[in-house]
Design an enzyme around this catalytic site. Structure first.
Site, PDB file in Angstrom:
ATOM      1  N   LYS A  61      10.931  -6.701   6.663  1.00 18.06           N
ATOM      2  CA  LYS A  61      11.214  -5.626   6.114  1.00 18.06           C
ATOM      3  C   LYS A  61      11.506  -5.081   7.178  1.00 18.06           C
ATOM      4  O   LYS A  61      10.744  -4.723   8.063  1.00 18.06           O
ATOM      5  CB  LYS A  61      10.430  -4.285   5.067  1.00 18.06           C
ATOM      6  CG  LYS A  61      11.122  -3.048   4.386  1.00 18.06           C
ATOM      7  CD  LYS A  61       9.865  -2.535   3.484  1.00 18.06           C
ATOM      8  CE  LYS A  61      10.736  -1.417   2.755  1.00 18.06           C
ATOM      9  NZ  LYS A  61       9.654  -1.157   2.046  1.00 18.06           N
TER      10      LYS A  61
HETATM   11  O1  G3P Z   1       9.340   1.830   0.268  1.00 17.99           O
HETATM   12  C1  G3P Z   1      10.651   2.521   0.053  1.00 17.99           C
HETATM   13  C2  G3P Z   1      10.518   3.744  -1.414  1.00 17.99           C
HETATM   14  O2  G3P Z   1      10.364   3.411  -2.051  1.00 17.99           O
HETATM   15  C3  G3P Z   1       9.771   5.210  -0.777  1.00 17.99           C
HETATM   16  O3  G3P Z   1       9.362   5.342  -2.091  1.00 17.99           O
HETATM   17  O4  G3P Z   1       8.303   7.987  -3.032  1.00 17.99           O
HETATM   18  O5  G3P Z   1       7.816   7.383  -0.561  1.00 17.99           O
HETATM   19  O6  G3P Z   1      10.499   8.571  -0.789  1.00 17.99           O
HETATM   20  P1  G3P Z   1       9.494   7.440  -1.524  1.00 17.99           P
END
Ligand code: G3P
Length: 227
Positions: free
Chosen positions: A83
């Site tokens: 990633k």
């Molecule tokens: O891993 C990337 C993403 O899914 C993060 O989500 O909830 O931290 O905005 P969030």
């Protein structure tokens, strides 16, 4: 639509993998930090449990260190997906890694133009963050619609749209209606997809009626004795 789970909590991952409905896992530096574990150990354990793509994110931001970190992560298992952030150096690394046969997930995508660049760099997955766009007053799902439409216009694009920063079942349904390939879900959102009050109520009624018969399916013999 493929379902990934967005966590580095291996207990959660094992439980969700047992449902047979888990296609992959995504992690990020915040989620690995939350696990409190050595990153190589936690990614290796996840890769053992889930045969699908497991995203492990580099922490470097410049091309050469990104490539060195990616080499370390790629050695963990064949299903590791590297990633990288959606930056010029991240996309340069994406191009080099995908040309070398690695799966690459380009993360922190907030515009359709960025998604187009990631596809040109050979990304396996592009991760647009719908929840974080909603948080600042945009409509995250409009970005998914744009990216899906743009990718469909070009046969050469094989990049899958991986909807990230998902906050609710509605995000999942809307993304599926748009034809997004993958959604990565926090464990609680993935579990919530199973639930409907009418399912619970209907099952309770069926079981109550069945109990009144006094029958147990595994112990039954047909009245004619033929089965
Ligand atoms: O891993 C990337 C993403 O899914 C993060 O989500 O909830 O931290 O905005 P969030």
């Amino acid at each position: 639509m493929k379902f990934f789970v967005d966590t580095a909590d291996t207990k959660e991952i094992r439980a969700l993998a047992a449902t047979g409905l888990l296609d992959g896992v995504t992690t990020n530096p915040s989620l690995v930090a939350k696990s409190g574990r050595n990153m190589l150990d936690v990614i290796a354990e996840i890769c053992d449990v889930v045969p699908g793509p497991v995203s492990a994110e580099v922490a470097a931001t410049e091309y050469d260190p990104i490539m060195r970190e990616a080499a370390v992560l790629r050695r963990i298992a064949n299903n590791v997906t590297i990633k990288v952030p959606l930056t010029p150096d991240g996309l340069r690394a994406c191009k080099a890694l995908s040309s070398d046969g690695a799966m690459v997930n380009v993360t922190l995508c907030f515009s359709a133009a960025q998604a187009l660049l990631a596809a040109k760099a050979g990304a396996t997955f592009i991760s647009p963050f719908v929840g974080r766009l909603d948080d600042i007053g945009h409509v995250g799902m409009e970005l998914i619609a744009d990216i899906v439409q743009i990718y469909r216009n070009y046969d050469y694009i094989r990049t899958e749209v991986l909807v990230a920063s998902v906050r609710s079942p509605l995000h999942v349904i809307d993304a599926a209606k748009l034809g997004a390939h993958v959604a990565t879900l926090p464990p609680a959102v993935l579990r919530s997809l199973f639930v409907h009050p009418l399912t619970e109520k209907g099952l309770a009624n069926f079981l109550a009626d069945w109990a009144k018969t006094g029958q147990h399916i595994e112990e039954l013999k047909s009245s004619a004795g033929t089965r």
